[in-house]
Enzyme design. Structure first.
Site, PDB file in Angstrom:
ATOM      1  N   TYR A   9       0.943  -1.103  -0.005  1.00  0.00           N
ATOM      2  CA  TYR A   9       0.155   0.055  -0.023  1.00  0.00           C
ATOM      3  C   TYR A   9       0.798   1.067  -0.144  1.00  0.00           C
ATOM      4  CZ  TYR A   9       1.209  -0.618   4.805  1.00  0.00           C
ATOM      5  OH  TYR A   9       2.031  -0.834   5.926  1.00  0.00           O
ATOM      6  N   GLY A  10       2.161   1.114  -0.354  1.00  0.00           N
ATOM      7  CA  GLY A  10       3.026   2.342   0.104  1.00  0.00           C
ATOM      8  C   GLY A  10       4.349   2.297  -1.009  1.00  0.00           C
ATOM      9  N   THR A  11       5.303   2.384  -0.459  1.00  0.00           N
ATOM     10  CA  THR A  11       6.656   2.443  -1.075  1.00  0.00           C
ATOM     11  C   THR A  11       6.948   1.084  -1.820  1.00  0.00           C
ATOM     12  OG1 THR A  11       8.020   1.626   0.803  1.00  0.00           O
ATOM     13  CG2 THR A  11       7.678   3.972   0.363  1.00  0.00           C
ATOM     14  N   LEU A  12       6.419  -0.019  -1.924  1.00  0.00           N
ATOM     15  CA  LEU A  12       6.238  -1.162  -2.585  1.00  0.00           C
ATOM     16  C   LEU A  12       5.333  -1.315  -3.684  1.00  0.00           C
ATOM     17  CD1 LEU A  12       6.570  -3.836   0.465  1.00  0.00           C
ATOM     18  CD2 LEU A  12       8.651  -3.359  -1.308  1.00  0.00           C
ATOM     19  N   GLU A  75      11.048  -4.616   6.001  1.00  0.00           N
ATOM     20  CA  GLU A  75       9.881  -4.426   6.943  1.00  0.00           C
ATOM     21  C   GLU A  75      10.314  -4.500   8.360  1.00  0.00           C
ATOM     22  OE1 GLU A  75       7.715  -2.269   5.918  1.00  0.00           O
ATOM     23  OE2 GLU A  75       7.096  -2.977   3.981  1.00  0.00           O
TER      24      GLU A  75
END
Length: 126
Positions: A9-12, A75
């Site tokens: 949901y973000g930088t991936l 993570e």
């Protein structure tokens, strides 16, 4: 060989700075969670926290065991982020989250990291 699905949901996300961690992993599709989360921006990256009233936009990827282990390192699982499974239209998928809202985080009620990243910075706007 075992495969896992992962909701990002973000930088991936595709086009984001950490997407290279998913190199070779097929994207199964975009998906929006049920409205039971909170998404916070820490500037450089977002943090998902269960227990809110917002849906979160993201993508589902299929990764192998090595890919999941790499994401765990990125993570800092389980020291920083935890992970749990979500029910998705693509089958169960892991999601990385934190138990508590991050200190100094800004709530993103729209649940879309790309909307935050799409805004030009002050330097870019001039």
């Amino acid at each position: 060989m075992a495969f896992h699905r992962v909701f990002v949901y973000g930088t991936l996300l595709a086009g984001e700075p950490n997407h290279h961690w998913l190199r070779g992993a097929p994207c199964l599709g975009a998906w929006r969670t049920p409205a039971c989360y909170r998404l916070f921006s820490l500037g450089a990256y977002p943090v998902l926290v269960p227990g809110g009233r917002h849906a979160v936009d993201g993508e589902i990827y299929r990764v192998d065991e090595a890919g999941l282990a790499s994401l765990d390192r990125l993570e800092d699982y389980p020291a920083d982020y935890l992970r749990r499974t979500l029910r998705t239209p693509f089958g169960p998928a892991w999601v990385y989250y934190q138990q508590q809202p991050p200190q100094g985080g800004r709530l993103l009620p729209h649940g879309n990291w790309r909307r935050v990243r799409a805004r030009p910075t002050v330097d870019e706007a001039q």
